[in-house]
Design an enzyme around this catalytic site. Structure first.
Site, PDB file in Angstrom:
ATOM      1  N   ASP A 102      36.979 -23.160  32.534  1.00  0.00           N
ATOM      2  CA  ASP A 102      36.054 -24.058  31.838  1.00  0.00           C
ATOM      3  C   ASP A 102      35.550 -25.108  32.840  1.00  0.00           C
ATOM      4  OD1 ASP A 102      35.080 -24.969  28.992  1.00  0.00           O
ATOM      5  OD2 ASP A 102      36.024 -26.765  29.809  1.00  0.00           O
ATOM      6  N   TYR A 151      26.863 -28.419  21.141  1.00  0.00           N
ATOM      7  CA  TYR A 151      27.901 -29.411  21.438  1.00  0.00           C
ATOM      8  C   TYR A 151      27.683 -30.108  22.770  1.00  0.00           C
ATOM      9  CZ  TYR A 151      30.362 -26.516  24.911  1.00  0.00           C
ATOM     10  OH  TYR A 151      30.689 -25.807  26.043  1.00  0.00           O
ATOM     11  N   TYR A 231      30.808 -34.273  30.664  1.00  0.00           N
ATOM     12  CA  TYR A 231      29.557 -33.761  30.107  1.00  0.00           C
ATOM     13  C   TYR A 231      28.423 -34.756  30.349  1.00  0.00           C
ATOM     14  CZ  TYR A 231      32.534 -30.404  27.633  1.00  0.00           C
ATOM     15  OH  TYR A 231      33.431 -29.416  27.335  1.00  0.00           O
ATOM     16  N   HIS A 296      37.842 -18.139  24.422  1.00  0.00           N
ATOM     17  CA  HIS A 296      37.552 -19.057  25.520  1.00  0.00           C
ATOM     18  C   HIS A 296      38.795 -19.465  26.304  1.00  0.00           C
ATOM     19  CE1 HIS A 296      35.400 -21.980  27.852  1.00  0.00           C
ATOM     20  NE2 HIS A 296      36.160 -22.974  27.413  1.00  0.00           N
TER      21      HIS A 296
END
Length: 322
Positions: A102, A151, A231, A296
């Site tokens: 990730d 998201y 993010y 995931h």
């Protein structure tokens, strides 16, 4: 397993980084994603140590027991790679193999791009290398491809996701994000992400209530804002990385994902992974493996398969002490 792991805090790049270590031999640096910590490698660390490698699993800055600088600007890929270079210097490791999942995969790819001489190989899980697009930022691209309710886009607004998470509590958020494997992370315009989520009635076999307790304890310490700042710093990292437009990853690499992984389902991702274009930008890509039935959090869900793939790759690029 937990009793055998050594824990310490290393001062690097102006902050303290918590690191868990197990085993001795050639070093393997394990980089977690969101919402994870070093503990997400609990299935890999014993396997690596048993095979003659030194497993090194830090909490990335802003996570768990590592320091969390204030401000979005402190969470670019350059900051995080800088932490890791300092960590390796402290541990006297000139070169390592990177294993990233990730966000950890994003950091690992950038590490290879910025300091390739420090990396012997890379195992990337879930997130492939993404060549820099000089014409559109990553967040703008997601908004265009998937929409503002995605998201990744929702996480951009400071405080919004935190307020959404706070309505449900840390344990419920972690059960939902980890237990659902990231599915359905697009919200209608008038709703928040957790308006459309449901806390799973039963955890998957690879995730126990004790695991959730441990994750929750760490996230209650750090809070969700520092991890979410990764993010929010995405477009800043994109702007700062303009000198690397067109750069290729020359490090030997393998890529592993699951056919149920939410990232594998992003528009264009599957096609890119299986295209010559991926190999153009990662010319020493040794292989792509899509694990059937894996979501995931593949290194936890399908740990036996992932461990086998990692160990096979390690054996081909560096010797162990066994």
């Amino acid at each position: 397993m937990a009793e055998a792991i050594e824990h310490s805090v290393v001062e690097t790049n102006g902050i303290g980084i918590h690191v868990a270590q197990l085993g001795s031999g050639p070093a393997v640096l394990l980089l977690h994603g969101f919402p994870e910590i070093w503990y997400s490698w609990r299935y890999q660390m014993p396997a690596l140590a048993a095979a003659g490698y030194r497993a090194i699993a830090p909490d990335l800055r802003g996570y768990g027991q590592s320091d969390a600088p204030l401000g979005i600007q402190h969470y670019t890929v350059f900051d995080v790679v800088g932490d890791l270079v300092g960590l390796l210097d402290f541990l006297k490791q000139d070169q390592v193999v990177l294993v990233g999942h990730d966000w950890g995969a994003i950091i690992a790819w950038n590490f290879c791009m910025l300091r390739p001489e420090r990396v012997k190989g890379i195992v990337a899980l879930s997130v492939p290398f993404s060549p820099r697009n000089p014409h559109i930022s990553p967040v703008q691209r997601f908004e265009k491809l998937i929409g503002e309710g995605f998201y990744y886009c929702r996480f951009q607004e400071p405080g919004r996701a935190e307020a959404d998470f706070a309505r449900h509590g840390t344990k419920a958020v972690l059960k939902t994000l980890l237990g659902s494997s990231g599915r359905g992370m697009v919200a209608p315009k008038d709703k928040e992400l957790f308006d459309i989520f449901r806390v799973p009635d039963k955890l998957p076999p690879w995730l126990t209530e004790e695991d959730i307790e441990y994750y929750a304890l760490q996230f209650e310490k750090s809070g969700f804002t520092p991890p979410l700042n990764y993010y929010r710093a995405t477009d800043l990292s994109w702007r700062l990385s303009s000198p690397w437009t067109g750069a290729r990853i020359q490090t030997p690499a393998i890529f592993i994902t699951g056919d149920k992984d939410v990232v594998y389902g992003f528009p264009g991702t599957k096609e890119f992974i299986h295209s010559d274009n991926f190999r153009k930008f990662v010319p020493n890509l040794w292989g792509v493996t899509v694990v059937p039935g894996a979501g995931h959090f593949i290194q936890q869900q399908k740990h036996a398969e992932v461990n086998e793939l990692i160990l096979r790759f390690l054996a081909s690029i560096l010797p162990s002490r066994l």
